[in-house]
Structure formats: structure tokens, C-alpha cells
Design a protein around this motif. Structure first.
Motif, PDB file in Angstrom:
ATOM      1  N   CYS A 298     -49.424  32.308 140.704  1.00  0.00           N
ATOM      2  CA  CYS A 298     -49.306  32.446 142.152  1.00  0.00           C
ATOM      3  C   CYS A 298     -49.519  33.898 142.565  1.00  0.00           C
ATOM      4  CB  CYS A 298     -47.928  31.976 142.615  1.00  0.00           C
ATOM      5  SG  CYS A 298     -46.580  32.937 141.897  1.00  0.00           S
ATOM      6  N   GLY A 299     -49.480  34.147 143.861  1.00  0.00           N
ATOM      7  CA  GLY A 299     -49.588  35.513 144.347  1.00  0.00           C
ATOM      8  C   GLY A 299     -49.925  35.537 145.825  1.00  0.00           C
ATOM      9  N   MET A 300     -50.014  36.765 146.369  1.00  0.00           N
ATOM     10  CA  MET A 300     -50.442  36.918 147.763  1.00  0.00           C
ATOM     11  C   MET A 300     -51.972  36.880 147.775  1.00  0.00           C
ATOM     12  SD  MET A 300     -47.576  37.033 149.144  1.00  0.00           S
ATOM     13  CE  MET A 300     -48.038  37.313 150.861  1.00  0.00           C
ATOM     14  N   VAL A 301     -52.544  36.133 148.703  1.00  0.00           N
ATOM     15  CA  VAL A 301     -54.005  36.024 148.757  1.00  0.00           C
ATOM     16  C   VAL A 301     -54.594  37.434 148.935  1.00  0.00           C
ATOM     17  CG1 VAL A 301     -55.974  35.027 149.988  1.00  0.00           C
ATOM     18  CG2 VAL A 301     -53.839  33.718 149.761  1.00  0.00           C
ATOM     19  N   ASP A 302     -55.498  37.804 148.040  1.00  0.00           N
ATOM     20  CA  ASP A 302     -56.129  39.121 148.114  1.00  0.00           C
ATOM     21  C   ASP A 302     -56.859  39.253 149.459  1.00  0.00           C
ATOM     22  OD1 ASP A 302     -58.046  41.277 147.769  1.00  0.00           O
ATOM     23  OD2 ASP A 302     -57.558  41.161 145.626  1.00  0.00           O
ATOM     24  N   PRO A 303     -56.614  40.365 150.207  1.00  0.00           N
ATOM     25  CA  PRO A 303     -57.265  40.524 151.518  1.00  0.00           C
ATOM     26  C   PRO A 303     -58.782  40.338 151.443  1.00  0.00           C
ATOM     27  CG  PRO A 303     -55.685  42.285 151.142  1.00  0.00           C
ATOM     28  CD  PRO A 303     -55.728  41.491 149.881  1.00  0.00           C
ATOM     29  N   GLN A 304     -59.365  40.736 150.314  1.00  0.00           N
ATOM     30  CA  GLN A 304     -60.814  40.586 150.160  1.00  0.00           C
ATOM     31  C   GLN A 304     -61.231  39.106 150.186  1.00  0.00           C
ATOM     32  OE1 GLN A 304     -63.084  43.205 150.121  1.00  0.00           O
ATOM     33  NE2 GLN A 304     -64.474  41.448 150.383  1.00  0.00           N
ATOM     34  N   VAL A 305     -60.375  38.248 149.633  1.00  0.00           N
ATOM     35  CA  VAL A 305     -60.663  36.804 149.636  1.00  0.00           C
ATOM     36  C   VAL A 305     -60.639  36.273 151.070  1.00  0.00           C
ATOM     37  CG1 VAL A 305     -59.825  34.520 148.891  1.00  0.00           C
ATOM     38  CG2 VAL A 305     -59.835  36.432 147.277  1.00  0.00           C
ATOM     39  N   LEU A 306     -59.644  36.749 151.859  1.00  0.00           N
ATOM     40  CA  LEU A 306     -59.586  36.344 153.271  1.00  0.00           C
ATOM     41  C   LEU A 306     -60.874  36.764 153.979  1.00  0.00           C
ATOM     42  CD1 LEU A 306     -55.894  37.354 154.200  1.00  0.00           C
ATOM     43  CD2 LEU A 306     -56.763  35.050 153.764  1.00  0.00           C
ATOM     44  N   GLU A 307     -61.287  38.012 153.755  1.00  0.00           N
ATOM     45  CA  GLU A 307     -62.511  38.515 154.403  1.00  0.00           C
ATOM     46  C   GLU A 307     -63.738  37.725 153.940  1.00  0.00           C
ATOM     47  OE1 GLU A 307     -62.657  40.676 156.840  1.00  0.00           O
ATOM     48  OE2 GLU A 307     -60.524  41.221 156.822  1.00  0.00           O
ATOM     49  N   ASN A 308     -63.814  37.457 152.634  1.00  0.00           N
ATOM     50  CA  ASN A 308     -64.948  36.671 152.104  1.00  0.00           C
ATOM     51  C   ASN A 308     -65.100  35.352 152.855  1.00  0.00           C
ATOM     52  OD1 ASN A 308     -65.309  38.621 150.169  1.00  0.00           O
ATOM     53  ND2 ASN A 308     -64.431  37.427 148.464  1.00  0.00           N
ATOM     54  N   CYS A 309     -63.965  34.804 153.273  1.00  0.00           N
ATOM     55  CA  CYS A 309     -63.984  33.486 153.900  1.00  0.00           C
ATOM     56  C   CYS A 309     -63.905  33.566 155.422  1.00  0.00           C
ATOM     57  CB  CYS A 309     -62.841  32.626 153.362  1.00  0.00           C
ATOM     58  SG  CYS A 309     -62.966  32.341 151.594  1.00  0.00           S
ATOM     59  N   GLY A 310     -64.056  34.772 155.972  1.00  0.00           N
ATOM     60  CA  GLY A 310     -64.124  34.916 157.426  1.00  0.00           C
ATOM     61  C   GLY A 310     -62.775  34.942 158.130  1.00  0.00           C
ATOM     62  N   ILE A 311     -61.710  35.313 157.416  1.00  0.00           N
ATOM     63  CA  ILE A 311     -60.394  35.423 158.064  1.00  0.00           C
ATOM     64  C   ILE A 311     -60.011  36.901 158.129  1.00  0.00           C
ATOM     65  CG2 ILE A 311     -57.919  34.894 157.807  1.00  0.00           C
ATOM     66  CD1 ILE A 311     -58.766  32.178 156.660  1.00  0.00           C
TER      67      ILE A 311
END
Ligand code: PHE
Length: 344
Positions: A286-299
């Protein structure tokens, strides 16, 4: 004189009540009552011994007997010809108890998965199901797994024939990318499903297994939310006394990352071969969603944060049901499967 009348009367009764129940018995009936040497015919000779005024009645009675025999025989013949169904229908015993219908039972993996889904749906997680054949982007790139990452190695991942981008998903984290690119936060999903890895099949590992992924994205989601959610899950799943511990770990798509252990519910953390005498059993990553992953997906990662977790099902099913070989879960041997019963 009355005697001969009685004889014919009795004959009519016999004809009407006769119930020949086989082809042979019907043939016997025919010979006796309708055939060329039937027993009605000779009775007509008796007419000479009958007083004139009764002859007409006697003649009519004999006729009645003849007609009864013919129509009964016709009826028997018809029911024979109208087919086997009727013959069988006559033998049907409607009071007989029905044949038992063998009931199936749920697969231990489904039971375990349904329990997990049930626990998370009680706190607002919605099931998201996605494809097992994925593209490289959703399975790896969006999840921050760069092209030279060892997880992409041909030895771990099943690629589709002649393809460098289509593959069998290696984890349910691909559903995170699918959901984040199509839905707006707040997002709160669990994604159960099958995953594939090119691994040697043994008692402990298989090339296909199941995971349940969790993803929660909203404003101000913190690590404390993750911890509390997982504690709730562990205690619902393994009992109210269950303790959890989070060990620092690494996944490309979460930061920080952790692995969660639960106190061994088999030996009450006293030490057994399931927890390898440590008192703890590893359940999930588990973990906190990496900010880069959010950005990759348009969030927008400045506005939103989130946590994610992923757990294997087979190992939990094996612990819950004391199964010592993962291969049993994929062989579909009914003698094994029918031992499992569940309302879920
Ligand atoms: N996808 C990881 C695995 O398959 C598990 C995981 C999911 C870890 C989500 C962190 C967050 O091992």
C-alpha cells in the motif's frame, strides 16, 4: 333362464373392468373377447333355449357384450399406438420423492474475494472491474514503471504474441489508471480480478492469481486515513483482536510505500509455521498515490491526494482454509471444491 342372462352380464362387467397392462395381456384380451374363437360367439347358440318373449332382450344383451369387447379392444389398441409417453405416464409415481439435485459450492477464492468486497463496500468503496488484457501504458507507464524497469522483463510479463505493448495485466493497479483517466475525484473503488505473471508453478506460486486493488482519491486524504481503513479491514476479516503493522517498502506508484502485516490469527501471534514463527503475516502492499501517477492520469496533484493498496487473494484463502498448495485452487477437482460452503 336368468342364469344365462347373469353369465352375459358378468361377461360385460369383466370386459369393462379388464386392465391388460402389457402387449401380451392385450393380445390375450383380443383372443378371448374379439378374436374368431371368442367366448361371446358360442353364447348366441343359447338363444334356442330361451323363451320367445325373452329372446329379443337376450339378443340385445349379447350385442352389448360384443360392442363392449370391441370398443374396449379399440381403446387399448389406441392407447398403445398413441405412444410410449402414455404408457410411461401410467407408471409415473407422482408421490415418489424427487431425485436430489447436486448443489455446487463457491470456490474458496470467490468466497475470500467476496468477503473482502463486502467489507470494503460497507465503508463506501465501489467495485470497478476492468480488462485482463491490458496495454503497456495502463499496466506500467501510467503507474510510474519506466521502460527499463525490471518488472517489464519478458520473463515476468506475458505479452501477447507479436506484440510489445499488449499484455496480460500483472497487477490490478492497471485499474487505477483506467479509473483515474475516466472518472473525476472523489474516487473510492476496489478492483477485484485475475492477474498473470510468468512464474514457475509451485506449491507457493502460480502464473495466474487474483488481487483486490483499492484506490481512494479526494482532497486531504492522508496516510492516517489509509492506516485506519486497513485496520478496519484487518479486524473485520481476521477478528476484532487483530493488530496490524506497516513496514516501509517500495512500489513505483506509491510514495511513501508500505507493506502491511496482520498479527497471525492462526496461532494468536504465538508463532506457527504459517507466520514462520514471527507472529506476523504479510497481507498487502500500500501507500500514498505518487503525485506523478495522479498527473499521468490527468488529476491535479496539488488539489488531490490519495491512497492505494493491493492484496493477493490466494494466500489469504490458503490461510483461512488451511490449504497448503496453491495449485489445488486451479485444478478444479470437485472432491476439493465441494468442501467449501458460504453464504457470500
Ligand atoms: N500492485 C502491487 C503488487 O502487485 C500492490 C500494490 C497496489 C502496492 C497498490 C501499492 C499500492 O504487488
Amino acid at each position: 333362464m336368468a342364469e344365462i342372462f347373469q353369465t352375459v352380464e358378468q361377461l360385460i362387467k369383466d370386459i369393462e373392468t379388464a386392465q391388460p397392462d402389457s402387449i401380451e395381456a392385450i393380445e390375450q384380451f383380443r383372443i378371448k373377447y374379439v378374436g374368431s374363437k371368442n367366448i361371446i360367439k358360442p353364447l348366441s347358440k343359447e338363444i334356442r333355449n330361451i323363451p320367445n318373449e325373452q329372446r329379443k332382450d337376450f339378443g340385445q344383451l349379447l350385442n352389448k357384450a360384443k360392442k363392449a369387447a370391441e370398443s374396449k379392444f379399440q381403446h387399448l389398441k389406441d392407447s398403445l399406438e398413441s405412444g410410449v409417453e402414455e404408457a410411461e405416464g401410467e407408471e409415473l409415481d407422482l408421490s415418489a420423492p424427487p431425485m436430489p439435485i447436486p448443489l455446487g459450492s463457491r470456490h474458496p477464492v470467490s468466497i475470500t474475494m467476496n468477503r473482502i468486497i463486502d467489507i470494503f463496500s460497507r465503508i463506501g468503496f465501489i467495485v470497478a472491474e476492468e480488462r485482463e488484457i491490458e496495454d503497456d501504458w495502463h499496466n506500467f507507464t501510467a503507474m510510474n514503471t519506466p521502460e527499463d524497469h525490471p518488472a517489464r522483463d519478458m520473463q515476468d510479463t506475458y505479452y501477447l504474441k507479436d506484440s510489445t505493448s499488449m499484455l496480460l495485466r500483472t497487477h490490478t493497479s492497471s485499474v487505477q489508471a483506467r479509473v483515474m483517466t475516466t472518472q473525476k475525484p472523489p474516487i473510492r473503488i476496489i478492483a477485484p480480478g485475475r492477474v498473470y505473471r510468468n512464474e514457475t508453478i509451485s506449491a507457493r506460486s502460480h502464473c495466474q492469481f487474483h488481487q483486490v486493488e483499492g484506490l481512494y482519491i479526494d482532497k486531504d486524504v492522508s496516510f492516517a486515513d489509509l492506516k485506519q481503513t486497513l485496520l478496519y479491514f484487518a479486524q473485520e476479516m481476521y477478528g476484532a483482536e487483530t493488530k496490524i503493522r506497516l513496514r516501509p517498502s517500495y512500489f513505483p506508484f506509491t510514495e511513501p510505500s508500505a507493506e502491511m502485516d496482520v498479527s497471525c490469527f492462526i496461532c494468536d501471534a504465538k508463532g506457527c509455521n504459517v507466520c514462520k514463527y514471527t507472529g506476523w503475516v504479510e497481507i498487502l502492499g500500500c501507500g500514498m498515490v505518487d503525485p506523478q501517477v495522479l498527473e499521468n492520469c490527468g488529476i491535479d496533484s496539488k488539489e488531490y491526494t490519495g491512497f492505494a493498496f493491493g492484496m493477493g487473494i490466494e494466500r489469504q484463502a490458503m490461510m483461512l482454509y488451511d490449504i497448503n498448495d496453491i495449485r489445488l485452487l486451479f485444478e478444479n477437482d470437485v472432491r476439493f471444491l465441494k468442501q467449501f460452503q458460504s453464504a457470500l
